[in-house]
Design an enzyme around this catalytic site. Sequence first.
Site, PDB file in Angstrom:
ATOM      1  N   PHE A  89     -19.199  26.754  51.370  1.00  0.00           N
ATOM      2  CA  PHE A  89     -20.039  25.556  51.284  1.00  0.00           C
ATOM      3  C   PHE A  89     -21.506  25.926  51.050  1.00  0.00           C
ATOM      4  O   PHE A  89     -22.407  25.121  51.286  1.00  0.00           O
ATOM      5  CB  PHE A  89     -19.910  24.717  52.563  1.00  0.00           C
ATOM      6  CG  PHE A  89     -18.526  24.189  52.788  1.00  0.00           C
ATOM      7  CD1 PHE A  89     -18.177  22.919  52.355  1.00  0.00           C
ATOM      8  CD2 PHE A  89     -17.551  24.959  53.407  1.00  0.00           C
ATOM      9  CE1 PHE A  89     -16.896  22.422  52.548  1.00  0.00           C
ATOM     10  CE2 PHE A  89     -16.262  24.474  53.605  1.00  0.00           C
ATOM     11  CZ  PHE A  89     -15.941  23.206  53.164  1.00  0.00           C
ATOM     12  N   SER A  90     -21.742  27.148  50.600  1.00  0.00           N
ATOM     13  CA  SER A  90     -23.082  27.735  50.533  1.00  0.00           C
ATOM     14  C   SER A  90     -24.051  26.958  49.647  1.00  0.00           C
ATOM     15  O   SER A  90     -23.817  26.777  48.442  1.00  0.00           O
ATOM     16  CB  SER A  90     -22.969  29.174  50.019  1.00  0.00           C
ATOM     17  OG  SER A  90     -24.230  29.697  49.673  1.00  0.00           O
ATOM     18  N   ASN A  91     -25.162  26.534  50.229  1.00  0.00           N
ATOM     19  CA  ASN A  91     -26.240  25.923  49.456  1.00  0.00           C
ATOM     20  C   ASN A  91     -26.872  26.937  48.505  1.00  0.00           C
ATOM     21  O   ASN A  91     -27.285  26.601  47.390  1.00  0.00           O
ATOM     22  CB  ASN A  91     -27.322  25.366  50.386  1.00  0.00           C
ATOM     23  CG  ASN A  91     -26.836  24.207  51.210  1.00  0.00           C
ATOM     24  OD1 ASN A  91     -26.093  23.357  50.731  1.00  0.00           O
ATOM     25  ND2 ASN A  91     -27.244  24.157  52.467  1.00  0.00           N
ATOM     26  N   LEU A  93     -25.424  29.643  46.997  1.00  0.00           N
ATOM     27  CA  LEU A  93     -24.588  29.856  45.817  1.00  0.00           C
ATOM     28  C   LEU A  93     -24.634  28.654  44.887  1.00  0.00           C
ATOM     29  O   LEU A  93     -24.652  28.805  43.657  1.00  0.00           O
ATOM     30  CB  LEU A  93     -23.136  30.137  46.233  1.00  0.00           C
ATOM     31  CG  LEU A  93     -22.842  31.470  46.905  1.00  0.00           C
ATOM     32  CD1 LEU A  93     -21.347  31.595  47.205  1.00  0.00           C
ATOM     33  CD2 LEU A  93     -23.325  32.654  46.067  1.00  0.00           C
TER      34      LEU A  93
END
Length: 313
Positions: A89-91, A93
């Site tokens: 869920f990386s902001n 990336l």
Amino acid sequence: MRFSYTTTEAKADEKSLNFLLEQLAITQPSAEQELKMDWPNPHHCLLNIKRDDLIHPIISGNKWRKLKYSLCHALENDCSHIVSFGGGFSNHLHALAYCCKQLNIKFTAIVRGDYRANPSPMLQDLSQWQSDIHYVDKLTYQRREKPEYLALLQKEYPDAMIIPEGGSNTLALQGVAEIVNELSGHYDYIVAPVASGATLAGLIHATHQTSCKILGIGVLKGEGYLEELVQQLLPQSYGHWSINHEYHCGGYAKSNIELRDFCRDFYQQTQVDIEPVYSGKLFFALRHLIQQAYFPVNSRILALHTGGLQGAR
């Protein structure tokens, strides 16, 4: 050209910087506004918010700040490939993949865990943006900062620039430090959420010659660990900062009913969107600290909204 995992401080070429701003349609400086809340405020503190969430609808908040000079470095060196790390869920990336798409740079995301059977909304976006997604197990991901693992990656991707998780390198400090130059006046405290440490480190470095104190709100269980992450990014030791670890609500991306209700109520009162992973914990903590008279009388406080609203999906 070979690129290293960490980069040294460098002044961006004006031409590449202007090209970057134009191609990505970045809005700067971000807005700075007063927040008039109905919270108990026995010490009559003034609370303002720095709206870095409005910099860009996708490259939101501190993600732009931390990536700005790494992307300039990539453009200036004709980099055709970027590799970086993050969770499902990386902001970080999400923002970096979009930047690479817009700049016509190949992007490889090394993702903790295997989401092939049920990709998150963030990973679905990466697929649509033609990112190359590599899923790795927890043990492999834990090696993401180890020199021997990075050397293997550099051998596998010899022409790639490898950016650390969260964009946390020395170039990130330059981008974050520009927040301080944009401010309309002096603050006694700047408060921001803390996860990878680069945003807090940039704020600390930019204010070390002022009377402003920097307060981080830890969004994960990491007392001692978060302080170490921040200190590793700083060129020297500074004494005007601290991290509060009482508001992580159980850990990274963990929340409870009280926090989720708070996020909803905060929006209804301010029309400012927050989410329970980063900004929600920041303002939840600020409400309690102001109510408990943590800050001295008449303190001027700036809360940094670091964006990341896509993660709430």
